[in-house]
Design a protein around this motif. Structure first.
Motif, short mmCIF file in Angstrom:
data_model
loop_
_atom_site.label_atom_id
_atom_site.label_comp_id
_atom_site.label_asym_id
_atom_site.label_seq_id
_atom_site.Cartn_x
_atom_site.Cartn_y
_atom_site.Cartn_z
N THR A 1 0.83 -1.22 0.00
CA THR A 1 0.00 0.00 0.00
C THR A 1 0.86 1.27 0.00
N GLU B 1 6.72 2.81 3.60
CA GLU B 1 7.74 3.13 4.62
C GLU B 1 7.46 4.47 5.29
N LYS C 1 2.16 -4.95 3.44
CA LYS C 1 3.35 -4.15 3.68
C LYS C 1 2.98 -2.70 3.43
N SER D 1 2.67 3.25 -7.82
CA SER D 1 3.04 3.80 -9.12
C SER D 1 2.98 2.74 -10.22
#
Ligand code: ADP
Length: 463
Positions: free
Chosen positions: A131, A160, A157, A211
Motif C-alpha cells: 500500500t 515506509e 506491507k 506507481s
C-alpha cells in the motif's frame, strides 16, 4: 542487529516513532503462517466473518480521533481529511461485512437427467498487499476487508513513510478477535518485500496501490506462480469544463478534486481543460478560491494544504512547474515553496498555471502536488483528444448541464471512473479502478470482492 524505519512528521521533520524492519526470515514465516491459517479461516462461516468485520469497524470508529491524529502526523494531511479518511476506511469494512454474506454460487441445468451441476465461489488463498502513503488507512482496508470477507488470509506491507496507521488498525483487528495469522503486517522496503511476496507459491494474490512502474514489475514477477493481481496504479485525470457548465460548481469541485491531500492522490485532477469562451471567468474564480487555501501543519485547524510527503515528491513537482514556466506557461498564483531538506519539510503553495501546452511534462506525467495547469479548447473533440492523450485511464471529470455534451463526453473518455458535475465520485459501494496503464481490476462495490474469489464447478454424475 534490528534495523528500523524511522517515521517523521513531513510538516516539520519531527521524529514520531520507529518500527522494526522485518527480516527476510520473518517475512517468509509470516507468509507460511498466512498460508497455514487459510485452511481454518476459509472454513469460518460467513456470518462469523461478517461479525468480526463489523466489530473491527466499530472499534476503529471508537478510536477515530486518535487514529486521525496519528495519520496526520505521519502523512501530513489536514486533520479534517484524516478524520474523513478514517470514516472512508471504515466504510469498506462495513460494506464487505455485508458482502461476506452474499457470496453466492449457482446451479446450472445439466444436459442429462443423470447429472447435477453446482458452481461455487471459494476464496483464492493468502493475499499479499502493498500500500502507498497517501491513504494510510483506506488503501489497506479497501484490500483487507474484501479479502477477509471472502475467506482469504491477508498480509500487508504498508509504505515506509506511513506504517503507523496500518499497524494500529491491524492491532485493533486482533483486539476484536481476528486470529493473529489471519491478518498480519510486515515492514520493509518495497522491492525486497515485493520480491518475497511475488516469488512465494503460498501467496495466491497480489493487490497493490502505487506507481505504474512498480505495478508493472509486480505483474511480471507474479507470472512465475500465476498469481491473481489487482493493480491500482497512477493517473493523470483530466477535468473538462464545457461552455455551458455551472462555473461556480466547477470551481468548487476543482478545489475539492485538485487540492485535497495537497494534490497527492491518483484521482486528483491533473489537467484542467476549459472551453475558451469561459476560460477567463473560470480562471479568475479559481484563483480567488485558491488564494483562500491555507498551507501549513495538518494538525492546525485552519490548514487546507499540508506538506508534500518527501523531498523526491517535492522535487518532481517543482521541476514540473519550472519546465512549464520555461516553456511559456504563465503563473496565475503560487510557484512558491517553503522547504528545508535539513529539517525535512517540503511545502508547495497551491499553484495555477495558464497557457500550458501538451508538450510540457506537467501535461504528460502525474504531478502528485497542488498544481493546476489550465489549457483551453474550442470543440469537444479537441477536449477529448487532449484528455485521452495519456497512457493513464483512472479518473476523469467534466462539468456540463447539457445532457448531449455529457453523454458524448462519457462515451468518449477512456477512463474507469467518471465524475459528471462531481469531483468526489469514490466510495465503498462503487467500483474504483483504471483502464490502460492505470491498472487492472476494481476495488469497492461487488466488483471489489470478485477478485478475491475463485470459481469451483462441480459436476455430479451417475444419478
Ligand atoms: P511512491 O513513489 O508514490 O511512493 P511507489 O509505487 O514507489 O509510489 O510506492 C507505493 C508502495 O510500493 C510502497 O509501499 C512502496 O514501499 C512499494 N514499492 C516501491 N517499490 C517497490 C517494488 N519495486 N516492488 C514492490 N513494492 C514496491
Amino acid at each position: 542487529m534490528t534495523a528500523f524505519i524511522k517515521v517523521h512528521n513531513p510538516a516539520n521533520g519531527e521524529f514520531i516513532q520507529e518500527v522494526p524492519i522485518s527480516t527476510q526470515d520473518e517475512i517468509k514465516k509470516a507468509i507460511i503462517k498466512g498460508h497455514g491459517s487459510f485452511k481454518s479461516w476459509s472454513k469460518v462461516n460467513a456470518h462469523e466473518r461478517s461479525r468480526l468485520l463489523r466489530e473491527w469497524a466499530q472499534k476503529i470508529q471508537e478510536q477515530k480521533e486518535d487514529i486521525a491524529v496519528l495519520m496526520t502526523k505521519e502523512n501530513g494531511k489536514p486533520l479534517c481529511e484524516s478524520l474523513g479518511e478514517v470514516d472512508y476506511a471504515t466504510s469498506y469494512i462495513d460494506w464487505y461485512a455485508e458482502e461476506a454474506k452474499r457470496i453466492y454460487g449457482r446451479t446450472i441445468p445439466a444436459s442429462t437427467e443423470s447429472k447435477r451441476i453446482i458452481v461455487s465461489r471459494v476464496p483464492v488463498g493468502l493475499v499479499a498487499a502493498i500500500t502507498p502513503w497517501n491513504f494510510p488507512a483506506a488503501m489497506m482496508t479497501r484490500k483487507a476487508a474484501p479479502a477477509l470477507a471472502a475467506g482469504c488470509t491477508f498480509i500487508v506491507k504498508p509504505a515506509e513513510e506511513t506504517p503507523l496507521t496500518s499497524i494500529k488498525l491491524i492491532e485493533l483487528a486482533h483486539e476484536v478477535g481476528f486470529p493473529m495469522d489471519v491478518i498480519q503486517y510486515v515492514n520493509g522496503d518495497g522491492k525486497s518485500v515485493g520480491e518475497l511476496f511475488t516469488s512465494s507459491p503460498y501467496v495466491r494474490k497480489i493487490t497493490f496501490t502505487g506507481s505504474t512502474p512498480v505495478g508493472k514489475s509486480l505483474i511480471k514477477n507474479s507470472s512465475d506462480t500465476i498469481k491473481h493481481v489487482t493493480m491500482e496504479l497512477g493517473g493523470h485525470a483530466p477535468l473538462i469544463v464545457a461552455e455551458d457548465a455551472d462555473i461556480d460548481l466547477a470551481v468548487q469541485q476543482t478545489i475539492a478534486t485538485k487540492f485535497r491531500n495537497a494534490g497527492q492522490t491518483c484521482v486528483c485532477a491533473n489537467r484542467l481543460i476549459v472551453h475558451e469562451s469561459i476560460v477567463e471567468t473560470y480562471s479568475s474564480k479559481l484563483i480567488h478560491a485558491v488564494s483562500q487555501l491555507k498551507v501549513g501543519n495538518g494538525l492546525e485547524k485552519t490548514t487546507d494544504i499540508g506538506p508534500i510527503i518527501n523531498e523526491k515528491g517535492f522535487n518532481k513537482i517543482v521541476s514540473q512547474i519550472k519546465n512549464a514556466v520555461d516553456q511559456g506557461a504563465e503563473v496565475m498564483i503560487g510557484n512558491h515553496f517553503d522547504a528545508s531538506s535539513e529539517d525535512g519539510y517540503f511545502f508547495v503553495y497551491p499553484t495555477v498555471l495558464k497557457n500550458v501546452n501538451s508538450s510540457m511534462t506537467i501535461m504528460q506525467e502525474e504531478t502528485f502536488g497542488p498544481v493546476a495547469p489550465i489549457i483551453s479548447f474550442n470543440k469537444l473533440e479537441e477536449a477529448i483528444e487532449i484528455a485521452n492523450s495519456t497512457p493513464y485511464g483512472l479518473a476523469a471529470y467534466f462539468f456540463t448541464n447539457d445532457y448531449r455534451t455529457g453523454t458524448y463526453l462519457t462515451e468518449h473518455l477512456d477512463f474507469g471512473i467518471i465524475g459528471w458535475n462531481d469531483g468526489a465520485p469514490s466510495g465503498a459501494h462503487v467500483p474504483f479502478g483504471g483502464m490502460k496503464e492505470s491498472g487492472l481490476g476494481r476495488e469497492g462495490g461487488p466488483e471489489g470482492i470478485e477478485s478475491y474469489l475463485e470459481t469451483k464447478y462441480l459436476s455430479i454424475g451417475n444419478l
